[in-house]
Design a protein around this motif. Sequence first.
Motif, short mmCIF file in Angstrom:
data_model
loop_
_atom_site.label_atom_id
_atom_site.label_comp_id
_atom_site.label_asym_id
_atom_site.label_seq_id
_atom_site.Cartn_x
_atom_site.Cartn_y
_atom_site.Cartn_z
N LYS A 11 0.86 -1.18 0.00
CA LYS A 11 0.00 0.00 0.00
C LYS A 11 0.90 1.24 0.00
CE LYS A 11 -3.98 2.13 1.23
NZ LYS A 11 -3.53 3.36 0.56
N GLY A 13 2.14 5.18 0.54
CA GLY A 13 1.97 6.31 1.46
C GLY A 13 1.69 5.96 2.91
N GLY A 15 4.04 5.21 5.16
CA GLY A 15 5.14 5.59 6.07
C GLY A 15 6.34 4.66 6.02
N THR A 17 9.02 4.81 3.91
CA THR A 17 10.25 5.58 3.74
C THR A 17 10.56 6.40 5.00
OG1 THR A 17 9.81 5.73 1.38
CG2 THR A 17 11.33 7.36 2.30
N THR A 18 9.54 7.06 5.51
CA THR A 18 9.71 7.86 6.73
C THR A 18 10.21 6.98 7.86
OG1 THR A 18 7.87 9.24 5.99
CG2 THR A 18 8.51 9.41 8.31
N ASP A 40 13.52 1.64 -3.72
CA ASP A 40 12.34 2.17 -4.40
C ASP A 40 12.78 3.10 -5.53
OD1 ASP A 40 10.00 3.34 -5.20
OD2 ASP A 40 9.33 3.89 -3.19
N GLN A 42 11.31 5.38 -6.83
CA GLN A 42 10.89 6.76 -6.55
C GLN A 42 12.02 7.57 -5.91
OE1 GLN A 42 6.41 7.12 -5.26
NE2 GLN A 42 7.26 5.39 -4.15
N ASN A 44 12.60 8.27 -2.82
CA ASN A 44 12.18 9.19 -1.76
C ASN A 44 13.15 9.19 -0.56
OD1 ASN A 44 8.64 8.35 -2.17
ND2 ASN A 44 9.89 9.87 -3.23
N PRO A 124 6.05 0.55 -3.07
CA PRO A 124 4.66 0.14 -2.85
C PRO A 124 4.19 -0.83 -3.93
CG PRO A 124 4.72 2.34 -3.78
CD PRO A 124 6.14 1.93 -3.59
N ILE A 212 2.96 5.64 15.75
CA ILE A 212 3.56 6.92 15.40
C ILE A 212 2.46 7.95 15.19
CG2 ILE A 212 5.22 8.10 13.91
CD1 ILE A 212 6.27 5.47 15.30
N ARG A 213 2.54 9.04 15.93
CA ARG A 213 1.53 10.08 15.78
C ARG A 213 1.81 10.96 14.56
NH1 ARG A 213 2.14 12.17 21.84
NH2 ARG A 213 4.14 11.13 21.50
N LEU A 218 7.91 16.35 11.25
CA LEU A 218 8.46 15.27 10.43
C LEU A 218 8.37 15.62 8.95
CD1 LEU A 218 9.56 12.43 10.86
CD2 LEU A 218 7.24 11.58 10.77
N ARG A 219 7.21 16.13 8.55
CA ARG A 219 7.03 16.54 7.14
C ARG A 219 7.97 17.69 6.78
NH1 ARG A 219 2.01 15.19 4.52
NH2 ARG A 219 0.70 13.96 5.91
N GLN A 222 11.47 16.47 6.32
CA GLN A 222 11.62 15.77 5.03
C GLN A 222 11.76 16.75 3.88
OE1 GLN A 222 8.22 13.17 5.00
NE2 GLN A 222 9.45 11.41 5.61
N1 LIG Z 1 3.99 10.50 11.38
C1 LIG Z 1 3.75 11.27 10.31
N2 LIG Z 1 3.15 12.48 10.46
C2 LIG Z 1 2.90 13.27 9.40
N3 LIG Z 1 3.18 12.94 8.14
C3 LIG Z 1 3.77 11.75 7.91
C4 LIG Z 1 4.09 10.86 8.97
N4 LIG Z 1 4.65 9.75 8.44
C5 LIG Z 1 4.69 9.95 7.12
N5 LIG Z 1 4.17 11.15 6.78
C6 LIG Z 1 3.99 11.73 5.45
O1 LIG Z 1 3.16 10.86 4.70
C7 LIG Z 1 3.59 10.79 3.35
C8 LIG Z 1 3.88 9.32 3.01
O2 LIG Z 1 4.95 8.86 3.83
P1 LIG Z 1 6.08 7.92 3.22
O3 LIG Z 1 6.62 8.51 1.97
O4 LIG Z 1 7.02 7.61 4.32
O5 LIG Z 1 5.21 6.64 2.87
P2 LIG Z 1 5.62 5.40 1.95
O6 LIG Z 1 4.88 4.22 2.45
O7 LIG Z 1 7.10 5.29 1.88
O8 LIG Z 1 5.07 5.87 0.53
P3 LIG Z 1 5.32 5.09 -0.87
O9 LIG Z 1 4.41 3.93 -0.83
O10 LIG Z 1 4.97 6.10 -1.92
O11 LIG Z 1 6.76 4.70 -0.91
C9 LIG Z 1 4.82 11.67 3.25
O12 LIG Z 1 4.41 12.91 2.73
C10 LIG Z 1 5.29 11.84 4.67
O13 LIG Z 1 5.87 13.09 4.90
#
Ligand SMILES: Nc1ncnc2c1ncn2[C@@H]1O[C@H](COP(=O)(O)OP(=O)(O)OP(=O)(O)O)[C@@H](O)[C@H]1O
Length: 257
Positions: A11, A13, A15, A17-18, A40, A42, A44, A124, A212-213, A218-219, A222
């Motif tokens: 899925k 977005g 989190g 990568t974060t 990835d 992408q 990121n 993803p 994780i809240r 965090l944004r 990034q």
């Molecule tokens: N705890 C958080 N609070 C606020 N925003 C967050 C948090 N965790 C992630 N994000 C935001 O949510 C978005 C998606 O996060 P991230 O890129 O880490 O997801 P992903 O699973 O790696 O996405 P993808 O599937 O596209 O690789 C990003 O814009 C990121 O800044």
Amino acid sequence: MAATIALSNQKGGVGKTTSAYVLASVFKSKGYRVLAVDMDPQGNLSFSMGAETDGCATIYDVLKGELKPKYAVQKSSLVDLIPSNILLSSIELEFTGARREFLLKMALDSLKPYYDYIFIDSPPALGILTVNAFTAADYILMPMLSDIFSLQGIMQLNETIERVRSYCNPDIKVLGAFLTKHNPRTRFSREVEGTLNMVAADLDFPVMNAYIRESVALREAQSLQKSVLEYAPACNAVKDYEKLADELFQRGLEANG
Ligand SMILES: Nc1ncnc2c1ncn2[C@@H]1O[C@H](COP(=O)(O)OP(=O)(O)OP(=O)(O)O)[C@@H](O)[C@H]1O
Ligand SMILES: [Mg+2]
């Protein structure tokens, strides 16, 4: 010898990568030697770590066998990184040979003596890149949102994990799932959390108590290509990822030693 952890959920977005970046940074702050690997196309993770990605060595060159893995590592005072860029997206078509699932594992095996932990960010999707991540990993950790599609994602992911366990990596361990961007105060979030606990029990993996809240800091970090541990060390997300790291150890994460 490093223990390798793949962050995965097909899925988008949720989190991955974060979490890969912040967990890697938290482990580094505990004094461990840490490598992050961007799997990835992408890119990121590479972007948020401020890495070079154009015209430089990436994981793509390594997987193609054209470069020794150590030459693709970008060293930094924080976390070391093997970056990626869009070229990696052609791998599905380019790599058709036998044992193509093992390319990342073979690459990382040569780097394992130099690190304590390796974090792999995965795309993803459940294609060859994710299969390579799972084949190279000792552990899988699944970030997810408290929504119904994330739950569906976890169930589909489990099928891929089982296939990899049968054919490529019998020793892989699922550390569990954890919620990101989570607000436990809404009734809907609590309901999904309840369903997640049932699904997890059925599929036989734990759901972390730590979650994780939502965090604006965090944004911001990034988009500024800064480590959140430096940008806002006292923010909720850093505290939450620190709790998560502690829980991973309590749940059996160890250095392979
Ligand atoms: N705890 C958080 N609070 C606020 N925003 C967050 C948090 N965790 C992630 N994000 C935001 O949510 C978005 C998606 O996060 P991230 O890129 O880490 O997801 P992903 O699973 O790696 O996405 P993808 O599937 O596209 O690789 C990003 O814009 C990121 O800044
Ligand atoms: Mg990502």
